[in-house]
Design an enzyme around this catalytic site. Structure first.
Site, PDB file in Angstrom:
ATOM      1  N   ARG A  30     -21.368 -17.096  -5.731  1.00 44.56           N
ATOM      2  CA  ARG A  30     -20.633 -18.355  -5.863  1.00 44.56           C
ATOM      3  C   ARG A  30     -21.577 -19.559  -5.932  1.00 44.56           C
ATOM      4  NH1 ARG A  30     -15.055 -17.656  -2.340  1.00 44.56           N
ATOM      5  NH2 ARG A  30     -13.845 -16.941  -4.125  1.00 44.56           N
ATOM      6  N   LYS A  69      -2.209  -3.841  -1.055  1.00 38.98           N
ATOM      7  CA  LYS A  69      -0.762  -3.990  -0.849  1.00 38.98           C
ATOM      8  C   LYS A  69      -0.021  -4.393  -2.120  1.00 38.98           C
ATOM      9  CE  LYS A  69      -1.278  -6.910   2.599  1.00 38.98           C
ATOM     10  NZ  LYS A  69      -0.908  -7.864   3.631  1.00 38.98           N
ATOM     11  N   GLY A  82     -11.358 -10.631  -4.718  1.00 38.60           N
ATOM     12  CA  GLY A  82     -12.540 -10.556  -3.869  1.00 38.60           C
ATOM     13  C   GLY A  82     -13.194  -9.182  -3.881  1.00 38.60           C
ATOM     14  N   GLY A  95      -7.337 -15.520  -5.074  1.00 38.13           N
ATOM     15  CA  GLY A  95      -5.996 -16.115  -5.114  1.00 38.13           C
ATOM     16  C   GLY A  95      -5.787 -16.994  -6.337  1.00 38.13           C
TER      17      GLY A  95
HETATM   18  P1  ADP Z   1      -8.834  -7.683  -4.290  1.00 47.31           P
HETATM   19  O1  ADP Z   1      -9.580  -8.400  -3.201  1.00 47.31           O
HETATM   20  O2  ADP Z   1      -9.747  -7.221  -5.387  1.00 47.31           O
HETATM   21  O3  ADP Z   1      -7.649  -8.459  -4.797  1.00 47.31           O
HETATM   22  P2  ADP Z   1      -7.252  -6.237  -2.392  1.00 47.31           P
HETATM   23  O4  ADP Z   1      -7.631  -7.236  -1.353  1.00 47.31           O
HETATM   24  O5  ADP Z   1      -5.863  -6.192  -2.846  1.00 47.31           O
HETATM   25  O6  ADP Z   1      -8.244  -6.335  -3.657  1.00 47.31           O
HETATM   26  O7  ADP Z   1      -7.560  -4.761  -1.835  1.00 47.31           O
HETATM   27  C1  ADP Z   1      -8.836  -4.312  -1.550  1.00 47.31           C
HETATM   28  C2  ADP Z   1      -8.816  -3.265  -0.467  1.00 47.31           C
HETATM   29  O8  ADP Z   1      -7.891  -2.221  -0.731  1.00 47.31           O
HETATM   30  C3  ADP Z   1     -10.161  -2.595  -0.376  1.00 47.31           C
HETATM   31  O9  ADP Z   1     -10.860  -3.110   0.743  1.00 47.31           O
HETATM   32  C4  ADP Z   1      -9.849  -1.103  -0.260  1.00 47.31           C
HETATM   33  O10 ADP Z   1     -10.515  -0.468   0.802  1.00 47.31           O
HETATM   34  C5  ADP Z   1      -8.356  -1.072  -0.047  1.00 47.31           C
HETATM   35  N1  ADP Z   1      -7.782   0.159  -0.578  1.00 47.31           N
HETATM   36  C6  ADP Z   1      -7.713   0.550  -1.870  1.00 47.31           C
HETATM   37  N2  ADP Z   1      -7.174   1.781  -1.966  1.00 47.31           N
HETATM   38  C7  ADP Z   1      -6.873   2.193  -0.705  1.00 47.31           C
HETATM   39  C8  ADP Z   1      -6.271   3.373  -0.159  1.00 47.31           C
HETATM   40  N3  ADP Z   1      -5.913   4.371  -0.940  1.00 47.31           N
HETATM   41  N4  ADP Z   1      -6.111   3.425   1.178  1.00 47.31           N
HETATM   42  C9  ADP Z   1      -6.515   2.397   1.962  1.00 47.31           C
HETATM   43  N5  ADP Z   1      -7.066   1.264   1.515  1.00 47.31           N
HETATM   44  C10 ADP Z   1      -7.257   1.154   0.190  1.00 47.31           C
HETATM   45 MG    MG Z   2      -9.033  -8.790  -1.127  1.00 48.61          MG
END
Ligand code: ADP
Ligand code: MG
Length: 397
Positions: A37, A204, A354, A377
């Site tokens: 960043r 989620k 992230g 976000g």
């Molecule tokens: P981003 O930051 O890219 O938007 P998220 O915050 O939605 O992504 O999700 C990232 C997290 O999701 C990671 O830290 C990863 O460990 C978790 N994750 C992905 N698949 C699984 C799974 N099958 N079970 C538990 N956690 C998971």
């Molecule tokens: Mg995240």
């Protein structure tokens, strides 16, 4: 309409307030875990300096409460200022406050070519509240304002909206980073080359419902991975063992599946584990179902092959959310393969979020995708079609 940009401003001999996003990930010992960043802001900062201006930089770091010096201490910007000095190759001074005596003194002494980093803007309660008095105090330090903090653009905080409002229209602009982010989003939203493929994963479904809904209107395929997979599968009545699931989102998942027809693609197999952590016993499933007592941790090998092919052949790909718990090596294959497929593809490839950005970086593909967004976000909300006040306040060219 394109926005007024930093190079449009007359900066010679001027003190330019730049709202940057130096909200870097910090390691446990407070060291900077990843300086992407900071590096991303350099083109804007060098432009001002090269044209004889000086810089007053505003940023937040983390989520300090503000007001309690001891609790706030881990969020001070000293290490960030030091790293910036190394990257710019010139002296950087750091104020002990944001609008107090230290900031005012150092700002008044600033000479052309000088760089001042103000203390974490969120140490001031007025920041979150968008307080006009705080904004006035901040604005009074400089002669012009530039927003190069894409990762914060979805927030109506004082330094994002009320501060630029203090300046005449010809002294407000976006920086090169924000310009680049807005350009790629414009392509994704208005002019994507087909086939247009979205890859959605992560923790989620609930975080991503709105963006999935709006992407479904545009994309040809939406590939699902990560923990949200199991909520979708459960909604279809498939056994998911002990996998992570959001039981209160089954209806939403069902509705999305009904509306999407065959646009939504779900994994056909999984990597499962007897516990969701390093050192677990793992195996691959034969089908979509997950046996009792097991955790779904990543997409399986047949899914990997199928997803990688769709991604490689796409005209445009947008990716948010890892395919599995990639932080654990045993559960990283799906995320690695998708990152590789993006790097191999010939189309426009954009990554936001992230952890997704972290994964692309970790697996060494950040330079081979068209764009890795510095916003989580802000990137997702832009894809939902939201317009930000922080951008509206900057005049068109
Ligand atoms: P981003 O930051 O890219 O938007 P998220 O915050 O939605 O992504 O999700 C990232 C997290 O999701 C990671 O830290 C990863 O460990 C978790 N994750 C992905 N698949 C699984 C799974 N099958 N079970 C538990 N956690 C998971
Ligand atoms: Mg995240």
């Amino acid at each position: 309409m394109p926005k007024q940009i930093v190079r449009d401003l007359d900066v010679k001999g001027k003190k330019v307030l730049v709202r940057v996003d130096f909200n870097v990930p910090q390691a446990k010992d407070g060291e900077i875990a990843d300086d992407r960043r900071i590096r991303s802001a350099l083109p804007t900062l060098n432009d001002v300096l090269d044209r004889g201006g000086s810089l007053i930089l505003i940023s937040h770091l983390g989520r300090p409460k503000g007001g309690d010096p001891e609790a706030d201490a881990p969020f001070k910007l000293d290490k960030v200022a030091a790293r910036l000095g190394e990257l710019l190759g010139r002296p950087v001074v750091k104020a002990d406050d944001t609008v107090g005596p230290s900031a005012r003194k150092l700002a008044s002494e600033l000479q052309p070519g000088g760089v001042l980093v103000l203390e974490n803007v969120r140490f001031n309660k007025g920041e979150k509240k968008g307080d006009p008095e705080f904004a006035k105090a901040l604005a009074s330090l400089g002669d012009a304002y530039v927003n190069d903090a894409f990762g914060t653009c979805h927030r109506d905080e004082a330094s994002m909206v009320a501060v630029p409002e203090q300046f005449p229209a010809d002294r407000r602009a976006i920086g090169f980073l924000v310009e680049k982010e807005l350009n790629i989003l414009d392509t994704l939203l208005k002019n994507p080359k087909h086939p247009y493929v979205a890859v959605m994963g992560g923790a989620k479904v609930s975080d991503k419902i709105l963006v999935i809904e709006s992407l479904l209107k545009q994309v040809d395929k939406l590939l699902i991975g990560g923990a949200m997979t199991y909520t979708f599968l459960k909604a279809q009545g498939v056994e998911i063992g002990k996998s992570r699931v959001e039981l209160d989102k089954l209806d939403v998942a069902r509705k999305l599946l009904d509306e999407a027809g065959d646009k939504i693609v779900l994994p056909v197999d999984h990597l499962i584990a007897d516990k969701p952590e390093a050192g677990a016993q793992t195996r691959t499933t034969e089908s979509t179902a997950i046996p009792e007592g097991w955790f779904g941790m990543d997409i399986g090998p047949r899914t990997i092959e199928q997803y990688a092919k769709i991604v490689r052949e796409a005209g445009t790909v947008v990716w948010n959310g890892p395919m599995g718990m990639f932080e654990v090596e045993a559960f990283a294959a799906g995320t690695k393969a998708v990152a590789q497929a993006l790097a191999d593809g010939q189309g426009v490839t954009a990554v936001g979020g992230g952890e997704s950005a972290e994964a692309v970086e970790k697996f060494g593909h950040a330079d081979k995708v068209s764009h890795v967004s510095t916003g989580g976000g802000a990137f997702l909300e832009s894809l939902e079609g939201k317009q930000f006040n922080s951008i509206k306040v900057i005049p068109d060219r």
